[in-house]
Scaffold this active site. Structure first.
Site, PDB file in Angstrom:
ATOM      1  N   GLU A   1       9.458   8.027 -16.672  1.00 46.09           N
ATOM      2  CA  GLU A   1       8.081   8.488 -16.915  1.00 46.09           C
ATOM      3  C   GLU A   1       7.576   7.971 -18.262  1.00 46.09           C
ATOM      4  O   GLU A   1       6.408   7.588 -18.402  1.00 46.09           O
ATOM      5  CB  GLU A   1       8.026  10.014 -16.890  1.00 46.09           C
ATOM      6  CG  GLU A   1       8.281  10.584 -15.498  1.00 46.09           C
ATOM      7  CD  GLU A   1       8.525  12.079 -15.560  1.00 46.09           C
ATOM      8  OE1 GLU A   1       7.547  12.836 -15.534  1.00 46.09           O
ATOM      9  OE2 GLU A   1       9.692  12.488 -15.663  1.00 46.09           O
TER      10      GLU A   1
ATOM     11  N   SER B   1      15.079  21.057 -16.706  1.00 43.74           N
ATOM     12  CA  SER B   1      13.890  21.867 -16.922  1.00 43.74           C
ATOM     13  C   SER B   1      14.277  23.112 -17.695  1.00 43.74           C
ATOM     14  O   SER B   1      15.360  23.660 -17.501  1.00 43.74           O
ATOM     15  CB  SER B   1      13.288  22.256 -15.568  1.00 43.74           C
ATOM     16  OG  SER B   1      12.485  23.410 -15.702  1.00 43.74           O
TER      17      SER B   1
ATOM     18  N   HIS C   1       0.834  -1.215   0.000  1.00 48.87           N
ATOM     19  CA  HIS C   1       0.000   0.000   0.000  1.00 48.87           C
ATOM     20  C   HIS C   1       0.866   1.261   0.000  1.00 48.87           C
ATOM     21  O   HIS C   1       0.450   2.305   0.494  1.00 48.87           O
ATOM     22  CB  HIS C   1      -0.947   0.029   1.216  1.00 48.87           C
ATOM     23  CG  HIS C   1      -1.690  -1.255   1.434  1.00 48.87           C
ATOM     24  ND1 HIS C   1      -2.920  -1.507   0.883  1.00 48.87           N
ATOM     25  CD2 HIS C   1      -1.333  -2.383   2.117  1.00 48.87           C
ATOM     26  CE1 HIS C   1      -3.314  -2.721   1.245  1.00 48.87           C
ATOM     27  NE2 HIS C   1      -2.363  -3.280   1.977  1.00 48.87           N
TER      28      HIS C   1
END
Ligand code: ARG
Length: 461
Positions: free
Chosen positions: A291, A278, A157
């Site tokens: 990702e 970035s 979890h």
């Protein structure tokens, strides 16, 4: 407009809109080697059964060599009527050797031809991809061997559960990938049937020999049923499923790497060559590969669902809908290849921050199960032991004292049990077979290394 394969039957040429919708040459040209290999086997067989003379066969074989060279070098000039790869090759062969070329399509249809090409393309691709999966498993194995006794929290979890050895965690992903390799090799077995000789749907009145072309093209056997041979795209659907599930596995690895690379976790540091920055925030270092591994899974599953939807409800045998097999197939194979290569690079250059992992894993609450099992060893039923330790945890969380002090003071636990809360003690406890203790992982490391070596050999065989 001349040049269509069916010009005898038709008064005029196709409309532009038809051609634009219908033509598959822009994407199926990447199967030119398979198409030409199939034609070589076919004309050799035709000569053996005396449907071609030896000089006709040799003329066609020479032309096929020339067309292959043109296609490989980029010198091949397509014309408007080159509807698909099969049409393009036959058209060019016939230009080069007009007399013999007119015989190349004897006892053959594009229906068995395309079934053959896609099967051969998938065969080569699946075994290549299986090799890439094994390479990634080897990367995981190398890390698992190098990280020694390093440990981290194990999660259920996404809550800290029990600490586990880092090697154990890495190998868990390795075993999932082993099932992917299994599925690939298993699919290759089922795919090992040549459809060539099925003709349009029902074979031929001419004395062809499908067993001969099957052997020449490296298949174990020819089809048993010509209708099934031209209708079957199971291997495409299976490949789309295999790449989807593999993609799901890579996605789950990606998700963990994203978490682990976050400031909050800090379990790993990514190599600059496998991270992005970035455009605005100078401090950022982003795990784009992980990702994309997570994101590409959606596309792979989309290709699978799309193609199953195309196939459902199609009557026997060939229907043009089936031309929709190639783009998802190519896309899924290309996508999983790129993902595997990039993720392998990212993982092979990663640094594990084992002190940060250990600091989290040494959270005393992670040893709660070990305390309960300590009580079980002295004869207490597990359910009661669970309640005893649960109460201690509740009291500690309520501020009655550090868990270690409450354990030491407890009549059924005491100093021997409190040792289980010291750094690194808990992870060493789970020594049961296949468990997470470093000592239990030693035999797993050997078993996994064996498995990977066997799979490498199976793929090369
Ligand atoms: N381009 C077609 C495909 O990809 C080849 C088979 C065409 N057969 C036919 N009867 N039109 O499926």
């Amino acid at each position: 407009m001349a040049g269509e394969l069916w010009e005898g039957r038709f008064a005029g040429g196709p409309s532009e809109a038809l051609q634009a919708l219908n033509d598959s040459f822009p994407f199926d040209r990447r199967m030119f080697r398979e198409d030409i290999a199939g034609s070589r086997a076919h004309v050799t067989m035709l000569a053996d059964v005396e449907l071609l003379t030896a000089p006709e066969r040799d003329a066609i074989l020479g032309a096929l060599d020339a067309v292959e060279a043109e296609m490989a070098s980029g010198a091949f000039e397509a014309v408007a009527s080159d509807e698909d790869i099969h049409t393009a090759v036959e058209r060019r062969v016939t230009e080069l050797v007009p007399e013999a070329g007119g015989k190349i399509h004897t006892a053959r249809s594009r229906n068995d031809q395309v079934a053959l090409d896609v099967r051969m393309w998938t065969r080569a691709e699946l075994s290549d991809l299986a090799g890439l999966v094994v390479t990634f498993q080897e990367t995981l194995l190398t890390h698992a061997n190098q990280v020694g006794d390093a440990y981290l929290p194990g999660y259920t979890h996404l809550q800290q559960a029990q600490s586990v050895s880092l090697a154990h965690h890495l190998l868990a992903h390795g075993w999932a990938l082993a099932r992917d390799v299994d599925r690939m090799l298993d699919c290759l077995d089922r795919l090992d049937v040549s459809p060539l000789g099925a003709g349009a749907l029902s074979g031929s009145s001419l004395p062809i020999d499908p067993a001969q072309t099957a052997t020449a093209l490296g298949f174990s056997k020819p089809f048993d049923n010509s209708l099934d041979a031209v209708s079957d795209r199971d291997y495409v659907a299976e490949t789309l499923f295999i790449t989807s599930l593999l993609g799901v596995h890579l996605s789950r690895i990606g998700e963990e790497l994203i978490l682990w690379a976050s400031t909050e976790f800090g379990f790993v540091t990514l190599d600059d060559a496998f991270s992005t920055g970035s455009s605005m925030m100078p401090q950022k270092k982003n795990p784009d590969i992980a990702e994309l591994a997570r994101g590409k899974a959606g596309r792979l599953i989309g290709n699978l669902t799309g193609f199953l939807t195309t196939l459902k409800g199609l009557p026997l045998t060939y229907n043009k809908d089936m031309q929709e097999d190639k783009e998802p197939l190519f896309d899924s194979c290309d996508t999983i290849r790129l993902t595997l290569l990039a993720l392998d690079g990212m993982v092979s250059t990663i640094s594990f921050n084992t002190e940060t992992m250990a600091a989290q894993a040494d959270n005393p609450y992670s040893a709660a199960t070990d305390l309960a099992e300590y009580l079980v060893r002295s004869g207490m039923p597990f359910r009661s032991a669970h309640a005893v330790v649960g109460e201690l945890v509740r009291n500690a969380l309520a501020g009655e004292g550090a868990l270690v002090d409450l354990v030491e003071a407890h009549p059924d636990l005491g100093p021997d049990a409190a040792v289980l809360l010291s750094p690194g003690a808990s992870v060493a406890q789970r020594t049961s077979p296949g468990g997470g203790a470093p000592s239990a992982v030693v035999s797993q490391l050997a078993a996994f290394a064996d498995r990977v070596a066997q799979d490498r050999a199976r793929i090369e065989a």
